[in-house]
Design a protein around this motif. Structure first.
Motif, PDB file in Angstrom:
ATOM      1  N   ARG A 142     134.871   9.047  95.937  1.00 48.69           N
ATOM      2  CA  ARG A 142     134.540   8.098  96.999  1.00 48.69           C
ATOM      3  C   ARG A 142     133.355   7.219  96.617  1.00 48.69           C
ATOM      4  NH1 ARG A 142     132.684  11.317 100.894  1.00 48.69           N
ATOM      5  NH2 ARG A 142     130.556  10.550 100.778  1.00 48.69           N
ATOM      6  N   GLY A 143     133.464   5.922  96.942  1.00 48.02           N
ATOM      7  CA  GLY A 143     132.374   4.996  96.659  1.00 48.02           C
ATOM      8  C   GLY A 143     132.313   3.889  97.695  1.00 48.02           C
ATOM      9  N   HIS A 144     131.784   2.750  97.307  1.00 45.90           N
ATOM     10  CA  HIS A 144     131.695   1.587  98.201  1.00 45.90           C
ATOM     11  C   HIS A 144     132.694   0.525  97.771  1.00 45.90           C
ATOM     12  CE1 HIS A 144     127.813   3.391  99.314  1.00 45.90           C
ATOM     13  NE2 HIS A 144     127.945   2.706 100.429  1.00 45.90           N
ATOM     14  N   PRO A 145     133.079  -0.353  98.696  1.00 46.59           N
ATOM     15  CA  PRO A 145     132.606  -0.444 100.077  1.00 46.59           C
ATOM     16  C   PRO A 145     133.209   0.631 100.979  1.00 46.59           C
ATOM     17  CG  PRO A 145     134.266  -2.123  99.662  1.00 46.59           C
ATOM     18  CD  PRO A 145     133.993  -1.466  98.339  1.00 46.59           C
ATOM     19  N   VAL A 146     132.582   0.763 102.141  1.00 49.66           N
ATOM     20  CA  VAL A 146     133.002   1.745 103.142  1.00 49.66           C
ATOM     21  C   VAL A 146     133.304   1.009 104.444  1.00 49.66           C
ATOM     22  CG1 VAL A 146     132.261   3.714 104.526  1.00 49.66           C
ATOM     23  CG2 VAL A 146     131.641   3.589 102.118  1.00 49.66           C
ATOM     24  N   LEU A 147     134.396   1.366 105.093  1.00 50.26           N
ATOM     25  CA  LEU A 147     134.752   0.778 106.383  1.00 50.26           C
ATOM     26  C   LEU A 147     134.491   1.795 107.486  1.00 50.26           C
ATOM     27  CD1 LEU A 147     137.593  -1.526 107.379  1.00 50.26           C
ATOM     28  CD2 LEU A 147     137.450   0.661 108.580  1.00 50.26           C
ATOM     29  N   LEU A 148     133.737   1.361 108.494  1.00 48.15           N
ATOM     30  CA  LEU A 148     133.359   2.228 109.613  1.00 48.15           C
ATOM     31  C   LEU A 148     133.841   1.599 110.912  1.00 48.15           C
ATOM     32  CD1 LEU A 148     129.625   2.697 108.509  1.00 48.15           C
ATOM     33  CD2 LEU A 148     131.512   4.301 108.075  1.00 48.15           C
ATOM     34  N   GLY A 149     134.830   2.215 111.555  1.00 47.92           N
ATOM     35  CA  GLY A 149     135.291   1.727 112.844  1.00 47.92           C
ATOM     36  C   GLY A 149     134.174   1.782 113.880  1.00 47.92           C
ATOM     37  N   ALA A 150     134.213   0.865 114.828  1.00 52.98           N
ATOM     38  CA  ALA A 150     133.118   0.729 115.790  1.00 52.98           C
ATOM     39  C   ALA A 150     132.850   2.001 116.578  1.00 52.98           C
ATOM     40  CB  ALA A 150     133.405  -0.433 116.744  1.00 52.98           C
ATOM     41  N   ASP A 151     133.898   2.787 116.835  1.00 55.96           N
ATOM     42  CA  ASP A 151     133.700   4.030 117.576  1.00 55.96           C
ATOM     43  C   ASP A 151     132.882   5.045 116.785  1.00 55.96           C
ATOM     44  OD1 ASP A 151     135.212   2.904 119.558  1.00 55.96           O
ATOM     45  OD2 ASP A 151     136.981   4.155 119.248  1.00 55.96           O
ATOM     46  N   ARG A 152     132.723   4.804 115.494  1.00 57.34           N
ATOM     47  CA  ARG A 152     131.985   5.719 114.619  1.00 57.34           C
ATOM     48  C   ARG A 152     130.514   5.345 114.458  1.00 57.34           C
ATOM     49  NH1 ARG A 152     135.240  10.173 112.925  1.00 57.34           N
ATOM     50  NH2 ARG A 152     137.404   9.471 112.743  1.00 57.34           N
ATOM     51  N   TRP A 153     130.139   4.151 114.890  1.00 58.42           N
ATOM     52  CA  TRP A 153     128.806   3.641 114.540  1.00 58.42           C
ATOM     53  C   TRP A 153     127.673   4.515 115.055  1.00 58.42           C
ATOM     54  CZ3 TRP A 153     129.726  -2.215 115.957  1.00 58.42           C
ATOM     55  CH2 TRP A 153     130.661  -2.741 115.044  1.00 58.42           C
ATOM     56  N   ALA A 154     127.775   4.972 116.293  1.00 57.70           N
ATOM     57  CA  ALA A 154     126.684   5.783 116.856  1.00 57.70           C
ATOM     58  C   ALA A 154     126.499   7.063 116.052  1.00 57.70           C
ATOM     59  CB  ALA A 154     126.960   6.099 118.321  1.00 57.70           C
ATOM     60  N   GLY A 155     127.594   7.712 115.693  1.00 57.31           N
ATOM     61  CA  GLY A 155     127.506   8.935 114.910  1.00 57.31           C
ATOM     62  C   GLY A 155     126.968   8.694 113.513  1.00 57.31           C
ATOM     63  N   VAL A 156     127.414   7.597 112.891  1.00 54.14           N
ATOM     64  CA  VAL A 156     126.925   7.247 111.561  1.00 54.14           C
ATOM     65  C   VAL A 156     125.424   6.980 111.605  1.00 54.14           C
ATOM     66  CG1 VAL A 156     127.012   5.512 109.739  1.00 54.14           C
ATOM     67  CG2 VAL A 156     129.135   6.347 110.746  1.00 54.14           C
ATOM     68  N   ALA A 157     124.986   6.200 112.590  1.00 58.73           N
ATOM     69  CA  ALA A 157     123.563   5.857 112.695  1.00 58.73           C
ATOM     70  C   ALA A 157     122.709   7.105 112.908  1.00 58.73           C
ATOM     71  CB  ALA A 157     123.345   4.858 113.831  1.00 58.73           C
ATOM     72  N   ALA A 158     123.191   8.035 113.711  1.00 58.53           N
ATOM     73  CA  ALA A 158     122.425   9.247 113.993  1.00 58.53           C
ATOM     74  C   ALA A 158     122.248  10.097 112.736  1.00 58.53           C
ATOM     75  CB  ALA A 158     123.120  10.060 115.082  1.00 58.53           C
ATOM     76  N   ALA A 159     123.224  10.022 111.829  1.00 56.71           N
ATOM     77  CA  ALA A 159     123.172  10.844 110.624  1.00 56.71           C
ATOM     78  C   ALA A 159     122.547  10.119 109.435  1.00 56.71           C
ATOM     79  CB  ALA A 159     124.587  11.302 110.250  1.00 56.71           C
ATOM     80  N   ALA A 160     122.238   8.829 109.607  1.00 54.51           N
ATOM     81  CA  ALA A 160     121.732   8.016 108.495  1.00 54.51           C
ATOM     82  C   ALA A 160     120.220   8.167 108.381  1.00 54.51           C
ATOM     83  CB  ALA A 160     122.103   6.549 108.701  1.00 54.51           C
ATOM     84  N   VAL A 161     119.791   9.098 107.576  1.00 51.49           N
ATOM     85  CA  VAL A 161     118.357   9.333 107.378  1.00 51.49           C
ATOM     86  C   VAL A 161     118.045   9.290 105.886  1.00 51.49           C
ATOM     87  CG1 VAL A 161     118.101  10.698 109.474  1.00 51.49           C
ATOM     88  CG2 VAL A 161     118.708  11.835 107.335  1.00 51.49           C
ATOM     89  N   GLY A 162     116.812   8.963 105.580  1.00 46.54           N
ATOM     90  CA  GLY A 162     116.389   8.921 104.189  1.00 46.54           C
ATOM     91  C   GLY A 162     117.218   7.946 103.383  1.00 46.54           C
TER      92      GLY A 162
END
Length: 201
Positions: A142-162
Motif C-alpha cells: 500500500r502507498g499513495h495516493p490514498v482515497l478517503l470517503g467523507a464518512d471516514r474523515w472524522a475517524g482518520v483525523a482522530a487517528a492522525a497523530v505524529g
C-alpha cells in the motif's frame, strides 16, 4: 445509487508542509522539478487525474512558497503545527474540506514526484461511496495516493497523530481498503535525503 455516487466530487488534498530537515532545511514544496517548484507539479498531477476542488496544505516557509509557486485555483491552508508531523497536515487538509460538499478526499504527498496523473485517476476511480477507502498499491504494498470517503474523515483525523498520517486508521480498517495496482504507471519513491535529489529533473 445516489447521483453523488455516479459523479462524485473527489477533492485533491496535497500535503506540502514539510521542512526538509534531511535536505538541509529546504522546504520540499520548493524543490525544483522540470523547471518549476515541486508543489506545482503535484497540483497539476491532482488536477490532471480528475480531482477537484484542490486543497494544498503548506507549513514550512509558507509565505515563500506562496510567493514563488503558482497555486491559482487552489484553496491553501497553512498548518502552523507542521513540525508535529504529517498527521497535523492531514487533519488540516481534511478540516479545510468542511462545507465543500466533497464526497471524498484523494491525498497526495508533495515529495513523491514519481506518482503521476494516471495513478491519481486510477485511485479516484475506486470511489464507490462516501464510506470508500482506496489506496495505490505498488507490487502489493500500500502507498499513495490514498482515497478517503467523507464518512471516514472524522475517524482518520482522530487517528492522525505524529508523522503517521492516515497509516494507523488504514491499518485498523485494512479489510475495507480497495488496493489499486499502480506500479506499471508510477513509482512511489520519496524525496527525503540529498541522494534522492538525483531523482528530480
Amino acid at each position: 445509487m445516489a447521483p453523488t455516487d455516479e459523479n462524485p466530487v473527489v477533492a485533491g488534498v496535497l500535503l506540502a508542509a514539510g521542512g526538509g530537515r534531511r535536505l538541509g532545511g529546504s522546504p520540499k514544496a520548493l524543490l525544483g522539478h522540470r523547471g518549476r517548484p515541486l508543489v506545482e507539479h503535484a497540483v497539476r498531477t491532482l488536477r490532471d487525474g480528475g480531482c477537484g476542488p484542490l486543497h494544498v496544505v503548506l507549513g514550512a516557509a509558507a509565505d515563500e512558497v506562496r510567493a514563488r509557486a503558482s497555486l491559482a485555483g487552489c484553496a491553501v491552508t497553512v498548518n502552523t503545527e507542521w513540525e508535529e508531523g504529517m498527521g497535523s497536515s492531514l487533519r488540516a487538509g481534511l478540516a479545510s474540506l468542511a462545507g465543500t460538499g466533497a464526497d471524498a478526499a484523494l491525498v497526495l504527498l508533495v515529495d513523491q514526484p514519481g506518482i503521476d496523473a494516471r495513478a491519481v485517476a486510477r485511485v479516484r476511480s475506486a470511489y464507490t461511496s462516501r464510506a470508500a477507502l482506496a489506496a495505490a498499491s505498488y507490487g502489493g504494498e500500500r502507498g499513495h495516493p490514498v482515497l478517503l470517503g467523507a464518512d471516514r474523515w472524522a475517524g482518520v483525523a482522530a487517528a492522525a497523530v505524529g508523522d503517521r498520517g492516515a497509516r494507523a486508521y488504514l491499518r485498523a480498517h485494512r479489510d475495507a481498503i480497495t488496493l489499486v495496482e499502480c506500479s506499471d504507471v508510477a513509482q512511489a519513491y520519496d524525496i527525503d535525503t540529498p541522494e534522492d535529489l538525483t531523482r528530480l529533473e
